[in-house]
Design an enzyme around this catalytic site. Structure first.
Site, mmCIF file in Angstrom:
data_model
loop_
_atom_site.group_PDB
_atom_site.id
_atom_site.type_symbol
_atom_site.label_atom_id
_atom_site.label_comp_id
_atom_site.label_asym_id
_atom_site.label_seq_id
_atom_site.Cartn_x
_atom_site.Cartn_y
_atom_site.Cartn_z
ATOM 1 N N GLY A 115 0.821 -1.205 0.000
ATOM 2 C CA GLY A 115 0.000 0.000 0.000
ATOM 3 C C GLY A 115 0.851 1.249 0.000
ATOM 4 O O GLY A 115 1.105 1.826 1.074
ATOM 5 N N SER A 132 -0.534 -4.110 -6.646
ATOM 6 C CA SER A 132 -0.496 -5.330 -7.463
ATOM 7 C C SER A 132 -1.223 -6.477 -6.762
ATOM 8 O O SER A 132 -0.918 -6.819 -5.617
ATOM 9 C CB SER A 132 0.946 -5.736 -7.754
ATOM 10 O OG SER A 132 1.601 -4.752 -8.524
ATOM 11 N N GLU A 140 12.573 -4.211 -3.891
ATOM 12 C CA GLU A 140 11.581 -4.073 -4.947
ATOM 13 C C GLU A 140 12.250 -3.852 -6.302
ATOM 14 O O GLU A 140 11.812 -4.390 -7.318
ATOM 15 C CB GLU A 140 10.653 -2.896 -4.633
ATOM 16 C CG GLU A 140 9.567 -2.688 -5.682
ATOM 17 C CD GLU A 140 8.788 -1.413 -5.445
ATOM 18 O OE1 GLU A 140 7.562 -1.501 -5.304
ATOM 19 O OE2 GLU A 140 9.404 -0.334 -5.403
ATOM 20 N N SER A 172 8.313 6.104 -11.962
ATOM 21 C CA SER A 172 8.428 6.348 -13.402
ATOM 22 C C SER A 172 9.877 6.548 -13.827
ATOM 23 O O SER A 172 10.756 6.873 -13.016
ATOM 24 C CB SER A 172 7.608 7.579 -13.786
ATOM 25 O OG SER A 172 8.204 8.754 -13.266
#
Length: 404
Positions: free
Chosen positions: A148, A182, A265, A384
């Site tokens: 989250g 996800s 990650e 991004s």
């Protein structure tokens, strides 16, 4: 409601290899050789997990999660994790080897294994008592967690998060929304980054909490992506009460913990994906009677070059993680390479399988199109490409800022 998954295989689970009775952890070479031999001996048992992956996220999870549990029962996935959270100990490198050898054998990694590598390390590092209670359910594949982080108005800028967790006696009361989580609609818990301080505190007022997704006041809605699959979900919290015992680490330590999480990650996940993408590209090239010209061959070569660059970068990162050395902002290189590789590989696969991509109606063709369209988002999710370049320019290269 529990989403516990048990293995459904056609043969009895074979005896474990390299158990804790070995008295030591196997070295990486020993582990790799032993795993390859085990895979070869149990091809029939594992064939179900080598078949074409179904189109939907839900059926994919149903097919592949039992592989996660099987690897736990046999013992392979327990190596590289501390013994007090249900592992057998040994180097983090053993986890990386497991991922690569499974992909080399023709299997795809379950989403539960990808999320394990992202979420478990931060709980182990920042709250060992909580890790002892809950992390083994992740290692075993019995349950999964969602992440989250992002919010509708706070994507890559975590310091502007608005989802709040306010203290009320022995509990925290959570209100707000998370998005782009996800597979959250399949998860049992959420590792939630929430604001426990004032908004003007920015990153200093954030805290991690481990929240059960079946708690009263939580609504989870799947989000259908361009791939046609429910890749993500939004999670809405309305006066959700969570015990203060579920704080991960200390109140206000969320930003520091989130930065620790990012190395896994972006580092370990990128290692997992490069292993999978090698298999994807290799399988496409192995198909007979491919119509290839010089231009296609050049694009294949370019895809392989950048895929190898990603492998070398993530290999270096994996070595740092194994030595408990945080790679720091340089980890953005791995993220940038991964987004370029995802798109380059699937562009080549689309070209090689053009007829199937454009006109095929088999399940494998549906999966091909879904994977291609999902790859288009690789330069956006998880931070991004623009954000990653800014991090590298400011914090690694220390370039001067633009003059306003």
């Amino acid at each position: 409601m529990s989403k516990t998954v048990k293995p459904t295989v056609a043969e009895p689970v074979p005896a474990p290899m390299f158990t804790e009775e070995l008295g030591r952890a196997p070295d990486p070479d020993e582990f790799s050789v032993g795993l390859r031999e085990w895979l070869a001996r149990h091809t029939a048992l594992l064939q179900h997990f080598r078949e074409v992956i179904p189109l939907t996220i839900e059926t994919r999870d149903a097919q592949l999660r039992p592989l996660h549990r099987l690897l736990y029962d046999v013992g392979w996935i327990r190596w590289g994790w501390p013994a007090d959270v249900g592992g057998f100990g040994g180097s983090v490198l053993l986890r990386g080897i497991l991922h690569e050898e499974l992909c080399r054998f023709g299997m795809r990694l379950p989403e539960s294994m990808l999320l394990l590598e992202t979420l478990a390390p931060v709980v182990i590092e920042y709250d060992r008592p909580l890790a002892k209670r809950f992390v083994n359910e992740l290692i075993s594949g019995n349950k999964t967690w969602a992440q989250g982080f992002s919010e509708p108005e706070a994507g890559s800028d975590l310091a502007s998060l608005r989802c709040s967790a306010q203290r009320d006696d022995r509990d925290y009361v959570i209100n707000g929304e998370k998005i782009w989580s996800s597979s959250a609609h399949l998860a049992d818990r959420c590792l939630l980054l929430a604001r426990t301080g004032h908004p003007e505190e920015r990153h200093r007022g954030l805290t991690f909490l481990l929240v059960d997704l079946d708690a009263p006041g939580i609504t989870v809605r799947p989000i259908s992506a361009a791939s046609g699959r429910n890749e993500f979900a939004e999670i809405v919290f309305q006066d959700v009460r969570v015990s203060a015992e579920r704080i991960v680490g200390q109140v206000g330590s969320g930003w520091e913990a989130a930065m620790y999480l990012l190395q896994w990650e972006r580092g370990m996940y990128a290692w997992q994906r490069q292993a999978d993408l090698h298999s994807v590209l290799g399988e496409a090239l192995a198909e007979p009677e491919l119509a290839r010209g010089a231009a296609t061959d050049e694009r294949i070569g370019a895809a392989y070059r950048i895929l190898h660059a990603l492998r070398m970068a993530t290999r270096r990162t994996l070595g740092s993680l194994a030595r408990a050395v945080n790679p720091g902002p340089g980890i953005s290189v791995d993220k940038l390479l991964l987004s370029k590789v995802e798109q380059a590989v699937f562009e080549v696969v689309r070209e090689l399988r053009y007829q199937a991509f454009e006109f095929g109606d088999r399940p494998a063709d549906d999966a091909l199109r879904a994977d291609y369209f999902y790859a288009r988002a690789a330069s956006i999710y998880g931070g991004s490409a623009e954000i990653q370049r800014t991090i590298l320019a400011d914090r690694v290269l220390q370039l001067p800022g633009e003059k306003g």
